[in-house]
Design an enzyme around this catalytic site. Structure first.
Site, short mmCIF file in Angstrom:
data_model
loop_
_atom_site.label_atom_id
_atom_site.label_comp_id
_atom_site.label_asym_id
_atom_site.label_seq_id
_atom_site.Cartn_x
_atom_site.Cartn_y
_atom_site.Cartn_z
N GLY A 136 0.81 -1.22 0.00
CA GLY A 136 0.00 0.00 0.00
C GLY A 136 0.84 1.26 0.00
O GLY A 136 2.08 1.21 -0.07
N VAL A 173 1.43 3.51 2.45
CA VAL A 173 2.33 3.65 3.59
C VAL A 173 3.40 2.55 3.57
O VAL A 173 4.58 2.81 3.76
CB VAL A 173 1.55 3.62 4.93
CG1 VAL A 173 2.50 3.80 6.11
CG2 VAL A 173 0.48 4.70 4.95
N TYR A 197 -16.00 2.54 8.16
CA TYR A 197 -14.53 2.48 8.22
C TYR A 197 -14.04 2.99 9.57
O TYR A 197 -13.20 2.37 10.24
CB TYR A 197 -14.00 3.33 7.07
CG TYR A 197 -12.51 3.61 7.04
CD1 TYR A 197 -11.60 2.64 6.61
CD2 TYR A 197 -12.02 4.86 7.40
CE1 TYR A 197 -10.24 2.94 6.54
CE2 TYR A 197 -10.66 5.15 7.33
CZ TYR A 197 -9.78 4.18 6.90
OH TYR A 197 -8.43 4.47 6.83
N PRO A 233 -2.90 9.01 12.22
CA PRO A 233 -2.45 10.00 11.25
C PRO A 233 -3.60 10.72 10.55
O PRO A 233 -4.69 10.16 10.41
CB PRO A 233 -1.67 9.16 10.23
CG PRO A 233 -2.33 7.83 10.28
CD PRO A 233 -2.91 7.65 11.66
N HIS A 265 -7.25 9.19 -2.68
CA HIS A 265 -7.48 10.24 -1.70
C HIS A 265 -7.27 11.59 -2.38
O HIS A 265 -6.70 11.67 -3.47
CB HIS A 265 -6.52 10.06 -0.52
CG HIS A 265 -6.80 8.78 0.20
ND1 HIS A 265 -7.69 8.70 1.22
CD2 HIS A 265 -6.34 7.54 -0.02
CE1 HIS A 265 -7.76 7.45 1.62
NE2 HIS A 265 -6.95 6.72 0.89
P1 NAP Z 1 -3.59 1.18 0.81
O1 NAP Z 1 -2.65 1.92 -0.05
O2 NAP Z 1 -5.02 1.08 0.40
O3 NAP Z 1 -3.02 -0.29 1.03
C1 NAP Z 1 -3.77 -1.24 1.73
C2 NAP Z 1 -2.88 -2.42 2.01
O4 NAP Z 1 -3.66 -3.38 2.74
C3 NAP Z 1 -2.36 -3.12 0.74
O5 NAP Z 1 -1.06 -3.57 0.96
C4 NAP Z 1 -3.33 -4.30 0.62
O6 NAP Z 1 -2.76 -5.43 -0.05
C5 NAP Z 1 -3.55 -4.63 2.09
N1 NAP Z 1 -4.79 -5.40 2.26
C6 NAP Z 1 -6.06 -5.01 1.96
N2 NAP Z 1 -6.90 -6.02 2.20
C7 NAP Z 1 -6.16 -7.08 2.66
C8 NAP Z 1 -6.46 -8.41 3.08
N3 NAP Z 1 -7.71 -8.88 3.08
N4 NAP Z 1 -5.43 -9.19 3.49
C9 NAP Z 1 -4.16 -8.73 3.47
N5 NAP Z 1 -3.81 -7.48 3.12
C10 NAP Z 1 -4.80 -6.66 2.70
O7 NAP Z 1 -3.59 1.79 2.31
P2 NAP Z 1 -2.64 2.92 2.90
O8 NAP Z 1 -3.12 4.23 2.38
O9 NAP Z 1 -1.20 2.51 2.76
O10 NAP Z 1 -3.05 2.87 4.45
C11 NAP Z 1 -2.26 2.19 5.42
C12 NAP Z 1 -2.95 2.35 6.76
O11 NAP Z 1 -3.02 3.75 7.07
C13 NAP Z 1 -4.38 1.84 6.77
O12 NAP Z 1 -4.65 1.21 7.99
C14 NAP Z 1 -5.22 3.10 6.64
O13 NAP Z 1 -6.49 2.94 7.23
C15 NAP Z 1 -4.36 4.11 7.37
N6 NAP Z 1 -4.58 5.50 6.94
C16 NAP Z 1 -4.53 5.83 5.62
C17 NAP Z 1 -4.74 7.16 5.25
C18 NAP Z 1 -4.69 7.60 3.81
O14 NAP Z 1 -5.00 8.78 3.55
N7 NAP Z 1 -4.30 6.74 2.87
C19 NAP Z 1 -4.97 8.13 6.21
C20 NAP Z 1 -4.98 7.77 7.54
C21 NAP Z 1 -4.78 6.43 7.88
P3 NAP Z 1 -2.97 -5.59 -1.67
O15 NAP Z 1 -2.11 -4.54 -2.32
O16 NAP Z 1 -2.50 -6.97 -1.95
O17 NAP Z 1 -4.43 -5.38 -1.92
#
Ligand code: NAP
Length: 305
Positions: free
Chosen positions: A17, A19, A135, A162, A178
């Site tokens: 993902g 992060v 969520y 965050p 986003h």
């Molecule tokens: P992201 O880009 O959507 O990546 C999600 C990750 O979770 C991917 O590696 C995905 O794997 C994995 N995943 C999803 N479903 C899964 C499953 N069933 N089993 C195993 N792995 C799974 O998310 P991100 O933006 O990096 O966010 C990382 C964390 O920060 C999350 O907890 C999110 O809630 C939090 N966060 C994000 C934001 C933001 O603005 N993006 C803001 C605040 C907090 P695949 O690639 O294989 O699908």
């Protein structure tokens, strides 16, 4: 300090993902997994994953999406995230992981609060915003599970909260991205098509703190190196309106040569949700956040390569 961290067996979920991809540069020796390796909604997969001993788990994996996806798929969001979070935490505890750090989001805070910026004390003080309610509830449940485990089993697990993120490794996808990523994608497209304006959803009035993904990763690395077990907000001081952010991006990426149109009809999401970074600064001392101007410039140059 460094010795302890380099000897640890660290598992990072969500490795593909936004992060996770940024974190690889900061914690290169950790093990990064994605849904291709283990489906974390399945207990059998999580059990297999924990056949190996993990000293520390950094849990990033979640079903994450923009406002439209949250509105259209709330059932999938809550089911998948509750399953993933509960199982990960359960097996980390059973297997004896010494540390567990989860990444929540500022959407866990009340939709409306009496004073801003919100401190960590605002958690559980009111219902989250409607558009990402499911969520947010899954994230709140994760915080409660961590706090409850700490109480009942004398653990020191923690969570970081965050604000909205952006970074080079986000995917440009107008349905799912986003805001900052979608905005930069639209500027890129407009410049390619020689268009004179970009079109954005909503009114442009909500306020947002946008955090550069590298900044969150630097904080995670500090937590690992200093073995910090407190839970705290991670957000920059800058809290700008969507319109101001769009104007800044157009100035940085297109020399101000694009008009910005808002449709004024799509949902805006929460009006403001700015959080305080005082606790973080108290815990880790001076921390230089990347300014939005610098972050946008870095990310846009990567997208336009
Ligand atoms: P992201 O880009 O959507 O990546 C999600 C990750 O979770 C991917 O590696 C995905 O794997 C994995 N995943 C999803 N479903 C899964 C499953 N069933 N089993 C195993 N792995 C799974 O998310 P991100 O933006 O990096 O966010 C990382 C964390 O920060 C999350 O907890 C999110 O809630 C939090 N966060 C994000 C934001 C933001 O603005 N993006 C803001 C605040 C907090 P695949 O690639 O294989 O699908």
């Amino acid at each position: 300090m460094y010795f302890r961290f380099s000897m640890e067996n660290i598992l990072v979920t969500g490795g593909t993902g936004l992060v996770g991809s940024h974190l690889k540069r900061f914690l290169p020796d950790a093990e990064y997994i994605s849904s291709k390796d283990f489906d974390l909604t399945l207990e059998s997969d999580v059990r297999t994953l924990f056949e190996r001993k993990w000293d520390r788990v950094i849990h990033l994996a979640n079903r994450v999406g923009g406002i439209l996806e949250n509105i259209d798929h709330p059932g999938e969001f809550i089911e998948e995230n509750l399953l993933m979070n509960t199982l990960l935490l359960k097996y980390a505890r059973i297997q004896g992981s010494r540390r567990f750090t989860a990444v929540l989001s500022t959407c866990v805070y009340p939709d409306k609060f009496e004073s801003y910026p919100m401190t960590e004390q605002a958690l559980h003080q009111g219902p989250p915003q409607e558009t990402n309610f499911a969520y947010a509830i899954s994230k709140i449940a994760l915080a409660v599970q961590i706090d409850s485990y700490n109480k009942q089993y004398s653990l020191d697990y923690n969570y970081l909260i965050p604000s909205n993120l952006y970074g080079e490794h986000d995917r440009i996808d107008f349905q799912r991205s986003h805001f900052v990523t979608a905005l930069l994608g639209k500027i890129l497209e407009a410049r390619k098509d020689r268009a004179s304006s970009i079109h954005l959803l909503g009114t442009g009035s909500p306020l947002r703190q946008f955090l550069y993904a590298d900044d969150l990763c630097r904080v995670i690395k500090i937590c690992v190196e200093r073995d910090l077990t407190e839970s705290f907000n991670v957000a920059p001081d800058e809290n700008l309106s969507i319109r101001e952010i769009a104007e800044l991006a157009v100035e940085v990426c297109a020399d101000g040569m694009l008009a910005i149109e808002f449709d004024n009809e799509s949902p805006d999401g929460q009006f403001r949700k700015d959080v305080s970074n005082e606790k973080m600064k108290r815990l880790i001392g001076e921390f230089e956040f990347t300014s939005l101007r610098e972050g946008i410039s870095k990310v846009y140059s990567r997208y336009s390569e």
